[in-house]
Design a protein around this motif. Structure first.
Motif, PDB file in Angstrom:
ATOM      1  N   ALA A   1       0.872  -1.179   0.000  1.00 24.79           N
ATOM      2  CA  ALA A   1       0.000   0.000   0.000  1.00 24.79           C
ATOM      3  C   ALA A   1       0.902   1.219   0.000  1.00 24.79           C
ATOM      4  CB  ALA A   1      -0.911   0.001   1.224  1.00 24.79           C
ATOM      5  N   PHE A   2       0.882   1.958  -1.084  1.00 33.48           N
ATOM      6  CA  PHE A   2       1.697   3.166  -1.186  1.00 33.48           C
ATOM      7  C   PHE A   2       0.880   4.328  -0.619  1.00 33.48           C
ATOM      8  CE2 PHE A   2       3.433   0.312  -4.353  1.00 33.48           C
ATOM      9  CZ  PHE A   2       4.808   0.497  -4.236  1.00 33.48           C
ATOM     10  N   MET A   3       1.035   4.542   0.683  1.00 39.16           N
ATOM     11  CA  MET A   3       0.215   5.527   1.385  1.00 39.16           C
ATOM     12  C   MET A   3       0.675   6.947   1.094  1.00 39.16           C
ATOM     13  SD  MET A   3      -0.220   3.529   5.059  1.00 39.16           S
ATOM     14  CE  MET A   3      -1.409   4.734   5.712  1.00 39.16           C
ATOM     15  N   LEU A   4      -0.296   7.843   0.894  1.00 41.60           N
ATOM     16  CA  LEU A   4       0.005   9.227   0.560  1.00 41.60           C
ATOM     17  C   LEU A   4       0.267  10.029   1.825  1.00 41.60           C
ATOM     18  CD1 LEU A   4      -2.714   9.893  -2.177  1.00 41.60           C
ATOM     19  CD2 LEU A   4      -0.491   8.756  -2.395  1.00 41.60           C
ATOM     20  N   GLY A   5       1.504  10.481   1.990  1.00 43.00           N
ATOM     21  CA  GLY A   5       1.864  11.330   3.110  1.00 43.00           C
ATOM     22  C   GLY A   5       1.930  12.787   2.692  1.00 43.00           C
ATOM     23  N   GLU A   6       2.165  13.662   3.643  1.00 38.64           N
ATOM     24  CA  GLU A   6       2.210  15.089   3.335  1.00 38.64           C
ATOM     25  C   GLU A   6       3.403  15.442   2.459  1.00 38.64           C
ATOM     26  OE1 GLU A   6       1.960  17.570   6.729  1.00 38.64           O
ATOM     27  OE2 GLU A   6       0.039  16.767   7.417  1.00 38.64           O
ATOM     28  N   GLU A   7       4.516  14.716   2.615  1.00 38.06           N
ATOM     29  CA  GLU A   7       5.715  15.047   1.864  1.00 38.06           C
ATOM     30  C   GLU A   7       6.225  13.911   0.984  1.00 38.06           C
ATOM     31  OE1 GLU A   7       8.676  16.506   4.519  1.00 38.06           O
ATOM     32  OE2 GLU A   7       7.481  18.249   5.139  1.00 38.06           O
ATOM     33  N   ARG A   8       5.753  12.690   1.189  1.00 33.75           N
ATOM     34  CA  ARG A   8       6.239  11.560   0.408  1.00 33.75           C
ATOM     35  C   ARG A   8       5.209  10.448   0.378  1.00 33.75           C
ATOM     36  NH1 ARG A   8      10.526   8.053   3.911  1.00 33.75           N
ATOM     37  NH2 ARG A   8       9.839   6.565   2.347  1.00 33.75           N
ATOM     38  N   VAL A   9       5.511   9.420  -0.408  1.00 31.48           N
ATOM     39  CA  VAL A   9       4.677   8.224  -0.503  1.00 31.48           C
ATOM     40  C   VAL A   9       5.390   7.098   0.243  1.00 31.48           C
ATOM     41  CG1 VAL A   9       3.638   6.546  -2.074  1.00 31.48           C
ATOM     42  CG2 VAL A   9       3.753   8.962  -2.729  1.00 31.48           C
ATOM     43  N   PHE A  10       4.668   6.413   1.133  1.00 30.20           N
ATOM     44  CA  PHE A  10       5.243   5.374   1.978  1.00 30.20           C
ATOM     45  C   PHE A  10       4.748   4.005   1.526  1.00 30.20           C
ATOM     46  CE2 PHE A  10       4.995   9.239   4.445  1.00 30.20           C
ATOM     47  CZ  PHE A  10       6.210   9.292   5.126  1.00 30.20           C
ATOM     48  N   CYS A  11       5.672   3.102   1.227  1.00 25.81           N
ATOM     49  CA  CYS A  11       5.313   1.732   0.881  1.00 25.81           C
ATOM     50  C   CYS A  11       5.157   0.932   2.165  1.00 25.81           C
ATOM     51  CB  CYS A  11       6.385   1.114  -0.012  1.00 25.81           C
ATOM     52  SG  CYS A  11       6.111  -0.642  -0.343  1.00 25.81           S
ATOM     53  N   VAL A  12       3.950   0.438   2.424  1.00 24.07           N
ATOM     54  CA  VAL A  12       3.669  -0.344   3.624  1.00 24.07           C
ATOM     55  C   VAL A  12       3.220  -1.737   3.181  1.00 24.07           C
ATOM     56  CG1 VAL A  12       2.344  -0.517   5.759  1.00 24.07           C
ATOM     57  CG2 VAL A  12       2.976   1.747   4.847  1.00 24.07           C
TER      58      VAL A  12
END
Length: 228
Positions: free
Chosen positions: A209-220
């Motif tokens: 799940a490539f979660m949308l963060g405020e400054e980047r995308v996080f692969c979880v």
């Protein structure tokens, strides 16, 4: 490049932008899902009053993404309007903004369940699906495995708990074979990827799940995700 996560999808490099759009550099193509333009006015017609600013806000964010990537082609993966009459209800300013985004680009409207007909009075090409390279762009994912499928419709979101704190965000959902994009519309919302609606769509051992963060995308990875 800040705010972008690279990913391999059916042999293609894709760049996942924290805004919620996906860019395919080799195809010069930007992909966006579920704009749901004019959702506010659609609800208002049924007596459910929402602030009528969703279309303007959605187009403002899309404008920023297109200005950054400068794609030659845009593929809108269906439910671009919340209903078939949405294009006709757009304000003059919003319509002009959308025309400006489309100008000089190959713009593909993929038919959605909310907007199966071509948008009224707007340019671009309307299709049920689009094949390009190893990829097939459609609105609703097919049941079971579908190598190279790029879809929307489900509005994926993910939830994690770290140090006792829960975080939930829209996400790109992919196992490297299939990609489901987050909904881009201001009023669109999201559905947890652990929901049964996603059953059988992904190889969970390769899922991220490539979660949308405020400054980047996080692969979880899938094993770290929790239900709502």
């Amino acid at each position: 490049m800040t705010g972008v996560a690279p990913h391999r999808l059916a042999g293609h490099l894709v760049l996942l932008d924290r805004s919620g759009v996906m860019m395919l550099p080799e195809m010069d193509t930007l992909v966006v899902a579920d704009l749901h333009l004019e959702k506010g006015s659609s609800f208002a017609r049924r007596g459910m009053m929402l602030p009528p600013y969703d279309t303007g806000e959605t187009l403002k964010r899309l404008d920023a993404a297109i200005d950054y990537w400068r794609p030659g082609r845009v593929v809108a993966l269906g439910d671009s309007f919340h209903d078939d009459g949405g294009a006709g209800r757009m304000s003059t300013d919003d319509r002009q903004t959308l025309h400006g985004l489309m100008e000089g680009r190959d713009w593909i409207w993929i038919a959605g369940n909310h907007d199966p007909a071509p948008p009224e009075g707007l340019p671009g090409r309307s299709m049920a699906s689009l094949a390009a390279g190893n990829l097939l762009f459609r609105h609703e994912p097919l049941a079971g495995a579908a190598e190279g499928e790029v879809a929307g419709h489900l509005h994926p979101g993910a939830r994690i708990v770290q140090r006792g704190r829960a975080v939930r965000a829209p996400c790109f959902a992919s196992d490297g074979s299939r990609m489901i994009l987050p909904a881009f519309g201001a009023y669109a919302g999201s559905l947890n990827v652990r929901h049964t609606a996603y059953a059988g769509l992904f190889d969970w051992s390769r899922f991220c799940a490539f979660m949308l963060g405020e400054e980047r995308v996080f692969c979880v990875r899938g094993q770290h995700l929790v239900t709502d």
